[in-house]
Structure formats: C-alpha cells, structure tokens
Enzyme design. Sequence first.
Site, short mmCIF file in Angstrom:
data_model
loop_
_atom_site.label_atom_id
_atom_site.label_comp_id
_atom_site.label_asym_id
_atom_site.label_seq_id
_atom_site.Cartn_x
_atom_site.Cartn_y
_atom_site.Cartn_z
N HIS A 136 0.88 -1.17 0.00
CA HIS A 136 0.00 0.00 0.00
C HIS A 136 0.92 1.23 0.00
O HIS A 136 2.03 1.18 0.54
CB HIS A 136 -0.84 -0.04 1.28
CG HIS A 136 -1.93 0.97 1.37
ND1 HIS A 136 -1.69 2.27 1.75
CD2 HIS A 136 -3.26 0.88 1.16
CE1 HIS A 136 -2.84 2.93 1.77
NE2 HIS A 136 -3.81 2.11 1.41
N ASP A 213 2.84 -4.74 8.05
CA ASP A 213 1.65 -3.93 7.84
C ASP A 213 0.47 -4.90 7.91
O ASP A 213 0.20 -5.65 6.97
CB ASP A 213 1.75 -3.24 6.47
CG ASP A 213 0.44 -2.58 6.07
OD1 ASP A 213 -0.56 -2.74 6.79
OD2 ASP A 213 0.41 -1.92 5.01
N GLN A 216 -4.73 -5.22 6.70
CA GLN A 216 -5.75 -6.13 6.15
C GLN A 216 -5.76 -7.47 6.86
O GLN A 216 -6.71 -8.23 6.73
CB GLN A 216 -5.50 -6.36 4.66
CG GLN A 216 -5.65 -5.12 3.81
CD GLN A 216 -7.08 -4.58 3.78
OE1 GLN A 216 -8.05 -5.31 4.01
NE2 GLN A 216 -7.22 -3.31 3.50
N LYS A 239 -10.60 -1.02 10.30
CA LYS A 239 -10.69 -2.24 9.48
C LYS A 239 -11.02 -3.45 10.35
O LYS A 239 -11.14 -4.56 9.87
CB LYS A 239 -9.39 -2.45 8.71
CG LYS A 239 -9.08 -1.27 7.78
CD LYS A 239 -8.19 -1.61 6.66
CE LYS A 239 -7.55 -0.38 6.05
NZ LYS A 239 -8.22 0.09 4.86
N CYS A 377 -4.68 2.44 -3.75
CA CYS A 377 -3.43 2.92 -3.14
C CYS A 377 -2.29 1.93 -3.33
O CYS A 377 -1.41 1.80 -2.46
CB CYS A 377 -3.59 3.24 -1.66
SG CYS A 377 -4.69 4.62 -1.37
N1 PLP Z 1 -1.87 -0.86 4.48
C1 PLP Z 1 -2.82 -1.58 3.86
C2 PLP Z 1 -2.51 -2.94 3.38
C3 PLP Z 1 -4.10 -1.04 3.72
O1 PLP Z 1 -5.04 -1.76 3.10
C4 PLP Z 1 -4.35 0.26 4.20
C5 PLP Z 1 -5.67 0.87 3.99
O2 PLP Z 1 -6.42 0.50 3.13
C6 PLP Z 1 -3.33 0.95 4.84
C7 PLP Z 1 -2.10 0.36 4.97
C8 PLP Z 1 -3.55 2.32 5.41
O3 PLP Z 1 -4.48 2.25 6.43
P1 PLP Z 1 -5.04 3.62 7.09
O4 PLP Z 1 -5.53 4.46 5.94
O5 PLP Z 1 -6.15 3.15 7.97
O6 PLP Z 1 -3.93 4.26 7.81
#
Ligand code: PLP
Length: 419
Positions: A136, A213, A216, A239, A377
């Site tokens: 992401h 990270d 998900q 999430k 993203c």
């Molecule tokens: N990493 C992954 C794999 C994600 O799917 C997301 C959000 O969709 C993020 C990071 C960023 O999360 P946040 O926008 O809640 O900080």
Amino acid sequence: MLLKENNTELKRQINYNVEKIRSDFPILSQLVHGKPLVYLDNAATTQKPLHVLHSLENYYYKQNANIHRGVHALSQEATEAFESSRIKVKKFINALGKNEIIFTKGTTESINLVAQTYCRKFLKEGDDIIISEMEHHSNIVPWQLICEEKKANLKVIPISETGELIFEEFEKLISEKTKLVSVVYASNSLGTVNPVKEIINLAHSYNVPVLLDAAQAVNHLELDVQELDCDFLAFSGHKLYGPTGIGILYGKVNLLEIMPPYQGGGDMISKVTFKQTTYNELPHKFEAGTPNIAGAIGLGAAIDYVSNVGLDRIAYYENTLLEYATDKISTLSGLRVIGTAKNKISVLSFVLDNIHPHDVGTFLDFEGVAIRTGHHCTQPVMDKFKIPATSRASFGMYNTFDEIDILYNGLKKILEVFK
Ligand code: PLP
C-alpha cells in the site's frame, strides 16, 4: 466448490449465525437507490456493530474527560477505559507487555512513526530498506521520504503473475546493508497472504528487524506477535469493525526504548525545563497530546465483539465466501481475476474486458452493491499487471452467499449492457 446450498450445514458446523451478526450492524439494513445495501467494501473500511456504537455513546454521555493525571472521578474513569483498551489490544495480538502497544491514528501513522524515529536514528547513507511490490502507498512513501533524506536505498521484492511475493528475490536482496524490512501481511488489492514467518526468520538471520503492515490481516487472521516474532506491527481500528482515527503500533520493547520520540507535547514527557526535557516511559513516550480517547475505547469494544464471534470462525466463514465468489464470477466470460495467490484473505479483485472499473462500480452502486474501484493505493501493483485499476469486492464477517449472487447478477448485467 463449496456450494451455497451447503451454507446451512457450514454455518451449523462452525456455529456461525450470520443473521444474528447482521442484526448487530444497523447500517446494513438500509436501502441504497431503492435496493438492499450489499456492502462489499470491507477492505476499505468495515461497518461498526452496535457494541462499538454504544461504547462511543457511553463514553461521550457518561465518561468524557481528559485522561491521565486527572484526580477527579470522570478523568479516572476515562483513563481506566482507555488503558483497559490497551490491555485488550495487548491480549488480542499476544504482545508481551502493554508498554509495547502505542495508540496512533492508524496504520499510516504507525508506519510513519517507525520511519521518522527508528530510521531517523539508525538509517545511514548507503543502507537499504526492503519492501515488496505489493505494498500500500502508506508502506512505500514513508520509506521513500526517509531514504531520500538519509541517502539510503529502497529495495523492492518483486511479485509473480499470481500476485505472490518471490521469496528467492528477497533472499537475493537482503544483505548486511539492510536496516529494515517492511512488508504487508495481507495485500489489500490482491488478497495475497505473505509468508511472513519465513520473511521474519530470514531477516533475523541478518539481525534485521521486520515491520508487518497488518492493516488487512487484523480482521481476517489471528495475530500473535510473539509467535511471529515480528519487531513492529501496524494496524487500523476501522478495518477491525472499530472507529476511524485510531490505530496501533506494536513494537518490541527493546526497540521502542532506543527510539527517539515521534512528536513532542503533553503526556510524552517526564520533566520539562527550558534546558532539557526528559521523556515519559513507554508507551506514553510516543503518545504526545490528547489522544483519540473515544476511538481507543471503541477499538477495545470492537476487539471484544470480534473475539466473541471468534476470529477463527470469521476467517473460516469468509474463506468459504471467497471461494464461492471466486468460482462464481470466474464463470463470466470477459472477467479476469487479479490476484490468484494460493493463500488469500477475502479480497477479490477483477477486471472486465474493455469496461473501466469505475463504470463497473457506478453500475453496481445502482444495484445497491458497494464495491471499490481504482488503484487501491497500490499503483505499483496496477503497473505490474499493466492495468489502470481493478474492481474489488471484499468480504467481511456479515456478508452472505446471497449477496455474492447479487454481485454476480450485477456483473452479468454489466457484461450484457456493454456488449
Ligand atoms: N496498508 C494496507 C494494506 C491497507 O489496506 C491500508 C488501507 O487500506 C493501509 C495500509 C492504510 O491504512 P489507514 O488508511 O487506515 O492508515
């Protein structure tokens, strides 16, 4: 294939009452464009159960006060609720201590925190940080920023045509120059679950810390940071059926101790004079200013709710939904699934021949179906597959086989209309 007809038997076997779960999510019972809402955008954010909504309401109705250092009853009650959420998070991911649990705004802030503290201190010119091609943007850009500043290199593990990380390429990339590995546990655009245990083992053999990270992963896979032996782990409350604006950075205590603070302000200090300031103990050293108190309490309530249903049962149920949906939509000619890894969370990305995903999303919206379209993203993933965007259906604990049929029928209609 797991047929929808086996649904009742399945739910009996795993003691899964999806109707009861749905009744806990009031938002799901509304109409959109005159059709029942079919919410399949769970990878972007999940809906909130009554238990979470009530916890937020209760906090603002009965407990609202600033936390820590307050001697009055409300402040102590709010502090108690806030800190007990930290303990819930600690137990949920099986951290060793509550001082390893830092409240942040979300995954993005958690990753930035590590980049701006750990890397600001330890990254040197010529060093490497390793990420993967399926990250992401929030697990790419923070490292680019710090690498640029420190004249370090960002190395990228490529992925295969199925959307799986090529482990041999990781073996080639890692070296004595590597200062950190930061990879996604489960991809938001492909659904791929990465072999994080193997990644961590290899990185540790070079004494390199690993950040996961888990944005998900957190609502699909049981996380045990001690078992994984990851050094940092980041996720967002929204999430995990919790509120927005709250997230977690888990860090091993020995690393958090040697990292400088992220932001300066109230609560993160021990003593302030104009000559010198000393910092508070963990985890408060990283929590400057008034935090998202309600959000943290809501996250605790979300953890209670998810734990009560059982993450293992949720994951099992969602896998059957994924299997059913994948098999079903794959029968549509002109549809291609993007992300066909063996091990996936319930994320289903696809493209339709000659139809832009935005048209797919808009058409489905009129059928009451909420999916996400775009690059999610993860623009490098789109580049890898040479597509501008995908349509993505992502399933949560409250989705049903009937909803997948509605998605399928909508897609069928689109293909007919655009033919
Ligand atoms: N990493 C992954 C794999 C994600 O799917 C997301 C959000 O969709 C993020 C990071 C960023 O999360 P946040 O926008 O809640 O900080």
